[in-house]
Design an enzyme around this catalytic site. Structure first.
Site, PDB file in Angstrom:
ATOM      1  N   SER A   1       0.841  -1.189   0.000  1.00 13.24           N
ATOM      2  CA  SER A   1       0.000   0.000   0.000  1.00 13.24           C
ATOM      3  C   SER A   1       0.873   1.235   0.000  1.00 13.24           C
ATOM      4  O   SER A   1       2.045   1.181   0.338  1.00 13.24           O
ATOM      5  CB  SER A   1      -0.923  -0.010   1.215  1.00 13.24           C
ATOM      6  OG  SER A   1      -0.165   0.022   2.400  1.00 13.24           O
ATOM      7  N   ASP A 138      28.919   0.978 -20.557  1.00  9.50           N
ATOM      8  CA  ASP A 138      28.308   1.448 -19.315  1.00  9.50           C
ATOM      9  C   ASP A 138      28.702   0.535 -18.159  1.00  9.50           C
ATOM     10  O   ASP A 138      29.465  -0.420 -18.327  1.00  9.50           O
ATOM     11  CB  ASP A 138      26.793   1.574 -19.459  1.00  9.50           C
ATOM     12  CG  ASP A 138      26.094   0.236 -19.661  1.00  9.50           C
ATOM     13  OD1 ASP A 138      26.770  -0.749 -20.023  1.00  9.50           O
ATOM     14  OD2 ASP A 138      24.864   0.167 -19.456  1.00  9.50           O
ATOM     15  N   ASP A 142      26.243  -3.658 -20.755  1.00 16.17           N
ATOM     16  CA  ASP A 142      25.261  -4.090 -21.761  1.00 16.17           C
ATOM     17  C   ASP A 142      25.005  -3.031 -22.831  1.00 16.17           C
ATOM     18  O   ASP A 142      24.283  -3.286 -23.793  1.00 16.17           O
ATOM     19  CB  ASP A 142      23.944  -4.534 -21.106  1.00 16.17           C
ATOM     20  CG  ASP A 142      23.274  -3.454 -20.274  1.00 16.17           C
ATOM     21  OD1 ASP A 142      23.739  -2.297 -20.288  1.00 16.17           O
ATOM     22  OD2 ASP A 142      22.276  -3.763 -19.588  1.00 16.17           O
ATOM     23  N   HIS A 227      20.808   0.214 -25.931  1.00 20.67           N
ATOM     24  CA  HIS A 227      20.631  -1.229 -25.763  1.00 20.67           C
ATOM     25  C   HIS A 227      20.326  -1.831 -27.133  1.00 20.67           C
ATOM     26  O   HIS A 227      19.311  -1.515 -27.750  1.00 20.67           O
ATOM     27  CB  HIS A 227      19.465  -1.527 -24.808  1.00 20.67           C
ATOM     28  CG  HIS A 227      19.710  -1.140 -23.396  1.00 20.67           C
ATOM     29  ND1 HIS A 227      20.457  -1.902 -22.530  1.00 20.67           N
ATOM     30  CD2 HIS A 227      19.309  -0.054 -22.684  1.00 20.67           C
ATOM     31  CE1 HIS A 227      20.513  -1.310 -21.346  1.00 20.67           C
ATOM     32  NE2 HIS A 227      19.827  -0.192 -21.419  1.00 20.67           N
TER      33      HIS A 227
END
Length: 378
Positions: A1, A138, A142, A227
């Site tokens: 919540s 990076d 990747d 990417h």
């Protein structure tokens, strides 16, 4: 919540409820390190002792490059430093290592090939050592950013078009995927058309792009963030900066009479804006995008002009990308993680046409009281 003080009462397999405030990541770290969670089952842990050797072999068990290339390998003290120099050398490159010692404090700069500090360091090294190309990886390796032999950055979407041109010569009727923020050259480039290549635009986002590239049996998926998802026989479907780097090396190897700068300059010129982000609350941003989308759909159906031209195509998988008759296009989408909209425009014809479609989009957004100030504007 959720309440105004943060996330509370989250169970999610943990032995105690969590209260996530400003230090939520530190709290989560301690929970994981102390083992205060219940494994849900279904997975397993396997230790592979020779993984690094297997990875090295997977990328180097191939013929060496015929062209002698000098490359800068900028790793920003991130993970790629453990692999990039050795793998590039094994392929036959003369490697200039830059910040390749692993250091999780990242003492030099943020290891991000879109970060200007890293790009400047790459450019300086390329020019100093007269390198043919500079690679910037990076932190987790990747993504791979590229600087040409003249020290100029090549933005990831334009770099993707360069690779698509080269790969479409080797693979007939190749299919490529690009995210909706990427250049329109994937559709309008005459070389890709002549090679029978087909490009599909899809939702921005790592998981969206990876899945759609696989589903469409595309050769490569190119995301503007850098990417790149290479499918077999080029890769295994996931993004790997070194697989991207090898694709650039192979492109140079197949074009021995051209520099990377010349290959970049062979692309048709376009006028493209930076990403512009007007403020728009999380609770209302998707509604605003829906309204703008409906406006463009209505204009398309009625043949009404936008920025002085008819709409050629609409892509609505992620906001709305409006392409006009001459290839000029504009994108309006909701940011995935910020209370903002994302606006990008581009024209293969003129700066005036780029500004015209932005003026149309901006005029529509100006009539939406939920939309605030831009972070930047053309």
């Amino acid at each position: 919540s959720h309440n105004d003080n943060g996330w509370t009462g989250i169970k999610m397999g943990f032995n105690r409820p969590l209260t996530f405030g400003p230090d939520e990541m530190s709290a989560l770290k301690q929970i994981v390190l102390n083992g205060e969670c219940e494994a849900p089952g279904g997975g397993r842990y396997v230790f592979v002792s020779d993984l690094a050797d297997r990875y090295f072999k997977a990328l180097t068990d191939r013929p060496k490059l015929k062209r002698k290339l000098k490359v800068v390998a900028a790793c920003g003290n991130g993970t790629a430093g453990a692999f990039a120099p050795k793998i590039l050398e094994a392929l036959g490159c003369d490697v200039v290592p830059l910040d390749c010692d692993l250091d999780f404090t990242f003492p030099r700069y943020n290891p991000n090939p879109e970060d200007m500090e890293m790009l400047h360091a790459m450019s300086e090294a390329v020019l100093k050592h007269k390198a043919d190309i500079g690679f910037g990886f990076d932190g987790d390796g990747d993504r791979c950013g590229v600087v040409d032999n003249a020290g100029h950055e090549i933005f990831a979407d334009k770099a993707g078009v360069m690779l698509a041109r080269d790969l479409s010569k080797q693979h007939a009727n190749a299919v490529f995927v690009a995210d909706v923020k990427s250049t329109g050259l994937f559709v309008t480039d005459p070389v890709l058309k002549a090679n029978g290549a087909k490009a599909l635009y899809w939702k921005t986002g790592h998981s969206y792009m990876k899945r759609y590239t696989h589903e469409q049996k595309a050769l490569v998926g190119f995301e503007k963030s850098g990417h790149f998802f290479f499918q077999p026989p080029l890769g295994k479907g996931y993004d790997d900066g070194l697989v991207s780097a090898i694709a650039f090396l192979d492109m140079l190897d197949r074009n021995p009479d051209k520099t990377l700068e010349q290959l970049k300059n062979d692309l048709p010129k376009t006028w493209q804006s930076p990403t512009m982000s007007p403020h728009c609350g999380d609770e209302v941003k998707y509604g605003v995008v829906d309204r703008i989308t409906e406006q463009f759909k209505a204009a398309h159906a009625k043949g009404e002009p936008v920025a002085g031209q008819k709409i050629r195509d609409l892509v609505t998988v992620n906001g709305v990308r409006v392409m006009l008759e001459d290839g000029t296009w504009g994108l309006v989408r909701a940011s995935s993680n910020k209370p903002e909209l994302v606006i990008v425009v581009e024209s293969p014809v003129s700066e005036a046409n780029m500004r015209a479609i932005f003026a149309d989009i901006d005029g529509r957004l100006a009539k939406c009281p939920e939309v605030g100030e831009y972070n930047q504007k053309i």
